[in-house]
Design an enzyme around this catalytic site. Structure first.
Site, PDB file in Angstrom:
ATOM      1  N   ASP A 246     -56.454  19.136 -32.457  1.00  0.00           N
ATOM      2  CA  ASP A 246     -56.812  17.755 -32.106  1.00  0.00           C
ATOM      3  C   ASP A 246     -55.677  16.824 -32.552  1.00  0.00           C
ATOM      4  O   ASP A 246     -55.390  16.719 -33.746  1.00  0.00           O
ATOM      5  CB  ASP A 246     -58.135  17.380 -32.807  1.00  0.00           C
TER       6      ASP A 246
ATOM      7  N   HIS B 170     -58.787  17.481 -28.542  1.00  0.00           N
ATOM      8  CA  HIS B 170     -59.779  16.465 -28.875  1.00  0.00           C
ATOM      9  C   HIS B 170     -60.938  16.397 -27.871  1.00  0.00           C
ATOM     10  O   HIS B 170     -62.080  16.216 -28.231  1.00  0.00           O
ATOM     11  CB  HIS B 170     -59.061  15.117 -28.932  1.00  0.00           C
TER      12      HIS B 170
ATOM     13  N   SER C 167     -65.906  11.948 -30.468  1.00  0.00           N
ATOM     14  CA  SER C 167     -64.853  11.048 -30.934  1.00  0.00           C
ATOM     15  C   SER C 167     -65.460   9.841 -31.647  1.00  0.00           C
ATOM     16  O   SER C 167     -66.264  10.003 -32.565  1.00  0.00           O
ATOM     17  CB  SER C 167     -64.005  10.648 -29.730  1.00  0.00           C
TER      18      SER C 167
END
Lengths: 457, 437
Positions: free
Chosen positions: B336, B371, B242
């Site tokens: 995601d 994600h 991320s």
């Protein structure tokens, strides 16, 4: 360990001395990849060792090191040559030298011996089962045979070897007479039970029971020959019957599924109880390295008494190791001197080391088989004989010792007892017999589907 | 008194494994052809209960083996040997928005695996199981050493593999959630990499409650690793998830100090203001986060993926991927909902193809995956609580992903991540091929 500190300093010095531009070309200190799975296993679980990223066709040594509870160092090693991809795989490649040879994935564990300079007559036994054995597995450059602590390995992995699975409960049994340790598997039960009897060495030895509990059996390790001076040994049949009932009556144990498991003198006790006890009746018996030869009308003779009475039959090997196997030879014909095997009504698995130097296991096996044949109950007996195996046939992958120090309790004499066996065949015997024993116990202690048609889970 | 029937024999192997190791679950001595439920239960460090279960039928010999028998229903179905772990979710009645993360890596995750009679879907704690065993799942292999790092202004935890070393190393960067998250580094060290889990999003690491750390902080962390006596200074990679992955990309391209051997970027984007420091990046993102374009799903959970869309064409607004000097493994979840990972990956690829360095790029793209692509066999969550670092506001964030495909993606991408890292950090290059070991 002081050698570790030394190695760290050594690495730092190399980096300081080389200039940064030549550092990468001399970055020969890159470690190969060593993986051992599982990193935390039960003592009877196999390990898979893989070395990668060494140059192709490169000689390496796989090494194991263990620092025992008694503070001794045990080690094993095998010499390998990597393949074309720079890999060594324990399950596929052969050791060409060391403490074991050939394709032996578990060789680094079972072929361990005391490191050079150790005290003599050692035997490796884990007394505290709540902690694991931590073994350091390393890979060294080249074929090394000694001085491992003075060299830096290319890589090291630590593994844990446990006698106890997670969730197994350990309970001290100290009722007025019986001294033992009970191991209970996790879960609601009920479970089959085992009364676990070691031999004349005495004391309270827990590891085999811990391992049996890790396989789903409630198992009690029983002390019946005390190693403490102020505690008497108890060799009367009533003591063992009481111990058996403690297991049988435990709320988590299936009353009709309790076995007796004996080694050496423990086997004599097992056979005696199976044949003569009116109070208890084992569902099946595991008899390792034992004999049916014993006077049946008196309490079991402590091995030290036998020693006293039969001194003339004791032999010695070239290194002064004591050989006791002839003490019971020839196998008596007098029925008063051996268990009446025809009286046994439950299945028996007999494990025999053909090189047993402590007890006439082979001759006893032959005799007791004949007795059962004559009595018509031979179908209850399953025998496994292992050439080259000695007396101490234990759970697998722990080191074999051909002889070790033994205390003869009554006289306080310390002798070197010759147990017999040779490393490789003995290790194979331990591996094979343990698997057969577990299967035997499962087969006989879990009721078969046809025998409990009405049982509802 | 009728004898109680025996407990079936339930065996897990290995009973103590690493988090990413498979296990086998075998039940024996059942009656033949009966319905049973296999159930897994974890009591988390936070005090929550997580569970999973699968429905099975024993075979003619009374055996169930998850490696060869399919689950017919439950929290997972089909032939899924590890389903009992990855399909776990909080038990009914739990607090909302939970995520299962191990804070204390010196102790294992303890999983209780049980067998119940029949095909059950609930009420497990009201029934007595037929059998029950305990398995330990560890992030740390024996011999791995954990060291607190508080020097050179850097806050983190260093995990060193067992053995003399020296080892290749990793700088391990998590995302915008902040804090010091150790478990991935502990696991990477268990695979032979010295790994520094870096704390960078918590106010205390900058000494100032309102600003975030500057580029110098990451450079200091990288240098610390490079100079560590048990690290091979020229074999350091960055693993980021991320926001951490975005930081990694920016540093690899623009920093003269940070020269990673390779990068692993999970669920990331290269979209960020490139002239500024991390603080500027955050200021930019905060602007978006609080604006009216933030989307919410039907259950009022935040969907942030649009904030960086459309992918800008303005080069000052994204990392110049054409200047990336090292191999990068990009891991993308196609579902995601938090970052526009798929769109970013596509744009990165185009930039690199145009610049001629696309041979450095390997992209793994997984359908149905969200994600939070983490080490395998721990539970997937589609949504969880998230604390906004600056405002300390708690919201529910939609991460995305459907459990089964997401879990398979975690298993596959982790394996490929380890292989990628070994390839670039352990394999000898032509420069060192004549070196003696």
């Amino acid at each position: 360990m002081s050698t570790t500190v030394h190695m760290l300093w050594g690495v730092k010095d190399i980096r300081v001395l080389n200039s940064s531009s030549t550092l990468s070309s001399t970055m020969a200190t890159i470690s190969p990849l060593l993986s051992v799975k599982p990193t935390r296993g039960l003592v009877d679980e196999k390990i898979q060792i893989i070395v990668r990223n060494v140059p192709p066709r490169f000689p390496v040594t796989l090494h194991s090191l263990f620092h025992s509870e008694d503070k001794d160092y045990w080690e094993a090693f095998g010499h390998y040559t990597s393949d074309n991809r720079g890999t060594v795989t324990g399950t596929a490649h052969a050791s060409v030298g060391g403490t074991y040879e050939g394709t032996e994935p578990m060789g680094l564990l079972w072929s361990m011996h005391p490191a050079p300079g150790s005290r003599t007559g050692l035997r490796l036994r884990k007394m505290n089962v709540l902690t694991p054995m931590v073994v350091h597995i390393s890979v060294y450059s080249g074929h090394v045979t000694e001085g491992f602590s003075k060299q830096s390995p290319l890589a090291t992995v630590d593994i844990e070897r446990w006698y106890l699975a997670p969730g197994v409960r350990r309970i001290d049994i100290r009722d007025e007479e019986v001294k033992g340790t009970l191991f209970i598997p996790p879960g609601p039960g009920p479970f089959p039970g085992v009364l676990d009897l070691w031999g004349g060495g005495g004391g309270l030895v827990e590891y085999r029971s811990a391992l049996l509990a890790s396989h789903g059996f409630v198992s009690m390790a029983l002390e019946y020959i005390s190693t403490e001076k102020n505690r008497a040994s108890n060799l009367h049949i009533k003591y063992f019957e009481k111990a058996f009932r403690i297991v049988q009556e435990h709320p988590l144990v299936m009353k009709d599924s309790v076995a007796l498991f004996g080694l050496s003198l423990g086997t004599s006790i097992t056979l005696h109880m199976a044949a003569y006890s009116k109070a208890v009746s084992p569902r099946c018996c595991v008899c390792v390295s034992g004999s049916h030869v014993q006077p049946i009308n008196s309490p079991f003779k402590d091995v030290s008494e036998k020693f006293q009475e039969n001194r003339h039959k004791i032999r010695f090997d070239e290194e002064g190791g004591v050989i006791w196997k002839d003490i019971m030879l020839p196998i008596p014909t007098d029925p008063g001197l051996k268990v009446d095997m025809g009286r046994i009504k439950c299945p028996v698995i007999l494990i025999v080391g053909e090189d047993d130097q402590n007890l006439a296991a082979v001759e006893s096996a032959e005799d007791l088989t004949q007795m059962m044949r004559a009595a018509g109950n031979e179908h209850l007996l399953t025998t496994f004989r292992y050439p080259g195996a000695g007396h101490l046939i234990e759970p697998p992958y722990t080191p074999h010792v051909r002889a070790s120090k033994f205390m003869v309790h009554q006289t306080g004499e310390k002798v070197t007892m010759l147990w017999g066996g040779y490393p490789k065949p003995h290790a194979s015997a331990q591996e094979d017999s343990w698997e057969k024993i577990l299967r035997f116990l499962q087969q006989h202690l879990y009721p078969s589907q046809d025998s409990v048609p009405k049982a509802k889970l | 008194m009728t004898e109680r029937a025996p407990s079936p024999l339930l065996l897990i192997h290995p009973s103590r494994g690493l988090i990413d190791e498979k296990f086998s679950v075998i039940v024996q001595h059942l009656p033949p052809f009966i319905e049973i439920t296999l159930h897994a239960l974890i009591h988390s460090d936070d005090g929550d209960l997580w569970e999973a279960f699968g429905h099975y039928v024993s075979d003619a010999t009374g055996l169930v083996n998850v490696d060869s028998n399919a689950s017919l229903g439950g929290t997972y179905d089909g032939l899924e040997p590890m389903g009992l772990l990855w399909s776990m979710r909080p038990v009914p009645g739990s607090r909302l928005g939970l995520r299962l993360r191990k804070k204390e890596v010196n102790t294992p995750v303890v999983v209780t695996i049980s067998v119940y009679r029949g095909h059950m879907g609930q009420g497990f704690n009201e029934q007595t199981a037929l059998a029950s065993v305990v398995a330990e799942r560890w992030y740390m292999a024996p011999g791995v050493r954990r060291l607190d790092i508080t020097e050179a202004g850097v806050t983190g935890t260093l995990f060193l593999p067992s053995g003399p070393g020296p080892f290749p190393a990793l700088l391990d960067l998590w995302g915008g959630g902040g804090g010091l998250v150790e478990y991935r580094s502990a696991l990477l060290a268990s695979h032979g990499f010295a790994s520094l889990a870096l704390e960078y999003m918590t106010p205390r690491t900058s000494g100032d409650s309102t600003s975030h750390v500057g580029n110098e902080y990451f450079e200091a962390a990288f240098t610390l690793l490079k100079q560590h006596p048990q690290v091979c200074g020229d074999r350091i990679a960055i693993v980021g998830l991320s926001f951490g992955a975005s930081v990694a990309l920016g540093m690899a391209v623009y920093s003269t100090v940070i020269q990673p051997r390779c990068l692993v970027c999970v669920s990331c984007s290269h979209v960020q203001p490139v002239k500024g420091s991390l603080s500027d990046v955050f200021a930019d993102i905060s602007k978006y986060v609080h604006n009216i374009n933030t989307r919410y799903d039907e259950e009022n959970r935040v969907i942030w993926r649009d904030l960086l869309l459309p992918i800008p064409t303005d080069p000052t607004k994204k990392v110049d991927m054409g200047k990336l000097p090292c191999p990068v493994l990009l891991i993308v979840g196609e579902d995601d909902q938090n970052w526009p990972a798929t769109e970013s990956a596509e744009d990165m690829k185009q930039m690199m193809e145009k610049a001629g360095n696309s041979h450095l790029l390997t992209t793994l793209s997984y359908p149905g995956t969200g994600h939070l692509i983490e080490p395998p066999y721990s539970p997937h969550v589609r949504v969880s609580n998230f604390m906004m670092t600056q405002t300390r506001q708690k919201i529910l964030v939609l991460w995305g992903g459907d459990t089964a495909p997401h879990s398979h993606a975690q298993e596959d991408s982790w394996k490929k991540t380890i292989t990628f890292l070994e390839e670039h950090l352990y394999r000898t290059t032509s420069v060192t091929s004549q070196s003696q070991l």
